[in-house]
Design a protein around this motif. Structure first.
Motif, short mmCIF file in Angstrom:
data_model
loop_
_atom_site.label_atom_id
_atom_site.label_comp_id
_atom_site.label_asym_id
_atom_site.label_seq_id
_atom_site.Cartn_x
_atom_site.Cartn_y
_atom_site.Cartn_z
N ILE A 126 0.79 -1.17 0.19
CA ILE A 126 -0.10 -0.18 -0.01
C ILE A 126 0.88 1.39 -0.10
CG2 ILE A 126 -1.63 1.44 1.39
CD1 ILE A 126 -2.85 -1.34 2.25
N ARG A 127 2.02 1.28 0.80
CA ARG A 127 2.73 2.45 0.81
C ARG A 127 3.53 2.47 -0.28
NH1 ARG A 127 5.28 1.28 5.29
NH2 ARG A 127 4.47 2.97 6.67
N ALA A 128 3.88 1.49 -0.96
CA ALA A 128 4.49 1.78 -2.45
C ALA A 128 3.64 2.18 -3.45
CB ALA A 128 4.99 0.31 -3.23
N PHE A 129 2.47 1.96 -3.27
CA PHE A 129 1.24 2.03 -4.37
C PHE A 129 0.97 3.69 -4.44
CE2 PHE A 129 -3.10 2.91 -5.71
CZ PHE A 129 -3.19 2.06 -6.73
N MET A 130 0.74 4.02 -3.08
CA MET A 130 0.73 5.72 -2.84
C MET A 130 1.79 6.42 -3.24
SD MET A 130 -2.57 5.42 -1.41
CE MET A 130 -2.51 7.35 -0.98
N VAL A 131 3.23 5.95 -2.84
CA VAL A 131 4.12 6.64 -3.23
C VAL A 131 4.34 6.71 -4.83
CG1 VAL A 131 6.88 6.93 -3.48
CG2 VAL A 131 5.42 6.35 -1.29
N ALA A 132 3.76 5.84 -5.50
CA ALA A 132 3.94 5.77 -7.04
C ALA A 132 2.73 6.56 -7.66
CB ALA A 132 3.77 4.32 -7.27
N HIS A 133 1.83 7.14 -6.85
CA HIS A 133 0.89 7.94 -7.41
C HIS A 133 1.14 9.24 -6.75
CE1 HIS A 133 -0.93 4.15 -8.31
NE2 HIS A 133 -1.63 5.02 -9.41
N VAL A 173 -8.90 4.05 5.13
CA VAL A 173 -9.05 2.59 4.49
C VAL A 173 -8.70 1.85 6.01
CG1 VAL A 173 -8.40 0.61 3.21
CG2 VAL A 173 -8.64 2.83 2.31
N GLY A 174 -9.53 0.92 6.39
CA GLY A 174 -9.26 -0.05 7.70
C GLY A 174 -8.31 -0.98 7.19
N ILE A 175 -7.00 -0.89 7.64
CA ILE A 175 -6.16 -1.86 7.46
C ILE A 175 -6.40 -3.21 8.06
CG2 ILE A 175 -3.61 -2.62 7.53
CD1 ILE A 175 -4.01 -0.24 5.69
N ASP A 176 -6.91 -3.26 9.52
CA ASP A 176 -7.08 -4.49 10.18
C ASP A 176 -8.18 -4.99 9.17
OD1 ASP A 176 -5.34 -3.69 11.94
OD2 ASP A 176 -6.85 -2.60 13.14
N MET A 220 -5.34 3.63 6.90
CA MET A 220 -4.50 4.62 6.21
C MET A 220 -5.42 5.71 5.62
SD MET A 220 -3.63 5.45 2.73
CE MET A 220 -3.87 4.32 1.51
N GLU A 221 -5.01 6.76 5.92
CA GLU A 221 -5.86 7.77 5.19
C GLU A 221 -5.08 8.75 4.29
OE1 GLU A 221 -7.98 10.65 7.84
OE2 GLU A 221 -8.69 9.07 8.95
N PHE A 222 -5.66 9.15 3.32
CA PHE A 222 -5.10 9.95 2.21
C PHE A 222 -5.82 11.07 1.60
CE2 PHE A 222 -7.36 6.28 0.05
CZ PHE A 222 -7.97 7.19 -1.14
N TYR A 223 -5.29 12.02 1.29
CA TYR A 223 -5.94 13.30 0.71
C TYR A 223 -5.29 13.85 -0.41
CZ TYR A 223 -8.45 13.06 5.32
OH TYR A 223 -8.92 12.78 6.15
N ALA A 224 -6.04 14.17 -1.36
CA ALA A 224 -5.68 14.63 -2.62
C ALA A 224 -6.50 16.04 -3.02
CB ALA A 224 -5.82 13.70 -3.78
#
Length: 518
Positions: free
Chosen positions: A205-212, A490-493, A289-293
């Protein structure tokens, strides 16, 4: 080896455990005595294994016995002794290290008196299951074709003072598995694989986010006021500041401050805390994992969240066709999208009554909700629809489904729909009847946000423990200008429950919250 303890991991009656521990402690006492006499070290720290079991099996598992003998491959391995079979002058043991693979990180040792010497072989006979050993030797194949290490040197690195569980049944009590996860991981290959999968998924997930083009950030876990979600917080006290603080219930308001500051795409894989119930779906301490764009809206978020979950599933399982609780889950097909109202109509017999508050109150009563407790008659139609959705529809959403347009009154941080201001541009993603993600177009009108906070304060004053506080600094940040933004958590658990087919959230958390042992 003590005569009172078997050489395989057979079941150990509770009444014998103290005796077995005492015998092991006695062996450790002898090791300490020998150390005092200059004969070795009780807990040596100078053995460096150069090989791992899984890699050895992968590289040499298909090699013929004669070829191995000709190559004379020298190896050194270390791990926990899981099995031991004494057979006179030649014996076998199985070591388990931290690697995984088809053999679950295990490799067999072939130990002979002639190869290691009389004294060392006598020491080997006294070793117990669970002891951590270092072994050096050459690779060989047994008559049954099992890759093994023909040991030339064997060392006890750590003495195990407690007997291992039954190797055939492992730990049977589920709470003990959670409480003593270290033993669960030793004895249950599935548990080890489950948590390796979790680590790999988070890394993916971390790699996917950084790639975007998302920037990973860290925000505070101690908040002066709780915010970012409707939840009851944990309260602590900061001695240096002499003020109460709250454990983070969500990182949302800090992440949006960063978007105000000019970081247009940010994400955080965070630990959050909510002082609420414990169940198969809930743990008071959890990972999301929270993300904002900037310049995204809730429809952009739904598209992206689909991509994110598909990528995570492929990395964790290699497939988009999953099975959960023996039922198929299809992540390949486009995720369904429905409003709360549409979901009620599709999955219940409400029909045209979906817009009838009196009918909804009666239906909720049949589902067990009580007027005196849930104050049904005081709720708005939108609030009743949400409540009915939660009680009658949620668990029917097995395949991935985005549920959209939550009421403004229960979504204090979400942007209202321009055409229908009574609902917001918000969604929740459900899979296997469970909420997996929550996202929305962010409210960036500072004055509207202030009014929403004021309404939350009024609700808290009226007795709602989960209502939000008024965050003056966040409103001040919005007054500087937040670009149009979309944000999602997104709830990781719960995602890991799905990807590992786990029935309880405790199965995917290494150390879940438990009542203190008496």
């Amino acid at each position: 080896m003590s005569s009172s303890e078997p050489t395989t991991a057979a079941a150990t009656p509770a009444s014998d455990e103290n005796q077995l521990i005492a015998e092991r402690r006695e062996k450790l006492r002898h090791l300490r005595e020998r150390q005092a006499q200059g004969q070795g070290v009780a807990f040596p720290n100078d053995f460096k294994p150069l090989h791992r079991a899984a890699a050895l099996h992968e590289q040499y598992g298909a090699t013929e016995s004669e070829d191995l003998q000709a190559q004379a491959v020298a190896v050194s391995v270390a791990g926990r002794m899981m099995l031991k079979r004494m057979m006179g002058k030649a014996s076998f043991a199985t070591l388990q290290d931290g690697s995984l693979g088809e053999t679950a990180g295990r490799i067999q040792l072939y130990v002979t008196r002639d190869a290691i010497g009389e004294d060392a072989y006598a020491e080997f006979k006294r070793l117990d299951l669970g002891d951590i050993l270092g072994a050096e030797g050459t690779l060989m194949k047994t008559k049954t074709g099992e890759l093994s290490v023909k040991v030339t040197r064997l060392r006890l690195l750590t003495k195990s003072l407690r007997p291992m569980p039954d190797k055939f049944h492992g730990m049977q009590d589920q709470e003990t598995k959670y409480r003593q996860r270290y033993v669960d991981l030793m004895t249950d290959d599935a548990a080890r694989r489950r948590f390796v999968a979790r680590s790999q998924t988070v890394a993916g997930i971390r790699a996917f986010m950084v790639a975007h083009d998302f920037l990973e950030v860290e925000t505070p876990m101690l908040h002066p006021i709780p915010g970012g979600a409707n939840a009851k917080p944990f309260v602590t006290h900061h001695n240096a500041l002499d003020q109460d603080m709250y454990l983070r219930i969500a990182p949302e308001l800090y992440l949006k401050r960063l978007v105000v500051g000019g970081f247009e795409r940010v994400f955080e894989i965070n630990r959050s805390f909510r002082n609420e119930g414990i169940s198969v779906r809930h743990n008071p301490e959890f990972t999301m994992m929270e993300f904002y764009a900037a310049y995204w809206n809730y429809r952009d978020l739904m598209d992206y969240t689909e991509q994110l979950l598909r990528d995570a599933a492929l990395k964790a399982t290699g497939s988009l066709q999953l099975s959960y609780n023996a039922r198929a889950v299809d992540l390949a097909a486009p995720f369904a999208r429905m409003t709360i109202r549409e979901a009620i109509v599709a999955h219940t017999d409400a029909g045209e009554h979906v817009d009838d508050a009196a009918w909804l109150i009666q239906a909720l009563g049949k589902l067990g909700l009580k007027e005196e407790k849930d104050h049904l008659s005081k709720r708005t139609l939108a609030s009743l629809q949400v409540l009915y959705f939660e009680e009658a529809v949620e668990d029917k959403l097995w395949q991935p489904t985005f549920i959209m347009e939550h009421p403004t009154e229960i979504s204090p941080l979400a942007r209202a729909n321009d055409e229908r201001p009574e609902v917001t541009e918000r969604f929740e993603l459900y899979i296997t009847g469970r909420e997996m993600a929550n996202g929305f177009s962010e409210l960036n009108d500072a004055e509207d946000q202030a009014a929403r906070f004021a309404a939350q304060v009024a609700a808290k004053d009226a007795g709602d423990e989960e209502a939000m506080f008024f965050d003056h600094d966040f409103v001040r940040a919005l007054e500087y200008g937040l670009p149009p933004t979309g944000g999602c958590g997104v709830g990781i658990d719960r995602l890991m429950m799905l990807l590992t087919d786990s029935a309880s959230i405790r199965d995917v958390i290494l150390f879940p919250a438990l009542r203190r042992e008496q």
